[in-house]
Design an enzyme around this catalytic site. Sequence first.
Site, mmCIF file in Angstrom:
data_model
loop_
_atom_site.group_PDB
_atom_site.id
_atom_site.type_symbol
_atom_site.label_atom_id
_atom_site.label_comp_id
_atom_site.label_asym_id
_atom_site.label_seq_id
_atom_site.Cartn_x
_atom_site.Cartn_y
_atom_site.Cartn_z
ATOM 1 C CB SER A 23 58.903 39.376 1.920
ATOM 2 O OG SER A 23 57.594 39.690 2.289
ATOM 3 C CG ASP A 49 58.312 46.489 6.045
ATOM 4 O OD1 ASP A 49 57.128 46.443 5.665
ATOM 5 O OD2 ASP A 49 59.123 45.562 5.874
ATOM 6 C CG HIS A 96 57.700 44.555 2.685
ATOM 7 N ND1 HIS A 96 57.948 44.069 3.957
ATOM 8 C CD2 HIS A 96 57.423 43.466 1.918
ATOM 9 C CE1 HIS A 96 57.824 42.754 3.948
ATOM 10 N NE2 HIS A 96 57.502 42.366 2.719
HETATM 11 C C1 MLT Z 1 54.212 36.908 5.126
HETATM 12 O O1 MLT Z 1 53.075 36.615 4.848
HETATM 13 O O2 MLT Z 1 55.132 36.091 5.222
HETATM 14 C C2 MLT Z 1 54.468 38.365 5.391
HETATM 15 O O3 MLT Z 1 53.255 39.017 5.604
HETATM 16 C C3 MLT Z 1 55.247 38.982 4.306
HETATM 17 C C4 MLT Z 1 54.563 38.881 2.979
HETATM 18 O O4 MLT Z 1 54.680 37.867 2.334
HETATM 19 O O5 MLT Z 1 53.909 39.839 2.561
#
Ligand code: MLT
Length: 208
Positions: free
Chosen positions: A106, A156, A187
Amino acid sequence: MSEREEFIHRFVPGRSSRTLVLLHGTGGTETDLLSLGRALDPDAALLSPRGKVLENGMPRFFRRLAEGVFDEEDLIQRTHELADFISAAAVRYGFKQTELIAVGYSNGANIAASLLLLRPGTFFGAALWRAMVPLVPEKLPDLKGVPVLLAAGEHDPIIPSENVRRLSVLLEQAGADVTLTFEKAGHGLTEATIESTRRWAGEVRSKN
Ligand code: MLT
């Protein structure tokens, strides 16, 4: 290591010359991915930094303006900061960056993608779980032959599949050897993600 280059982190020595850099998601810490990293490669050393940005108390690797909307200036600065930390850690702990694989989830996958695009040479390869396009660099880096796994979730809610496909194309245009997989998942990480990453890592090892 200068203060700018320092990150709270864990380093776990390994029995091989390989090292995994583990990059956690929003709200994670340096300990989150240690057991997954060990499961992926029982013999690798593990380097796991904690993101320095706090969003409502949750560590991240760079600032965002909204979900999926990044503060690009901060992202660029944090990318260079993390690249410098990793190079300094390579000297401190005596590991080779030519055998370094990033494993990011992520937000951690997004900064790893940014490192590939802005600081090629930091990693030998990267496994990016639930990643999206972090930024589009002015000039494409040379990522010829760099193995990259993009493990995406079909459902996701944060990352549209079109976005991870764009990341795949961008990395391929730079010459990377991209494997893009879509799982029946959202996700969150699943057993299937870990299994496909283990297989991919094994193939990368056998080719090199
Ligand atoms: C991010 O902010 O890098 C993406 O939106 C993924 C997350 O951290 O939720």
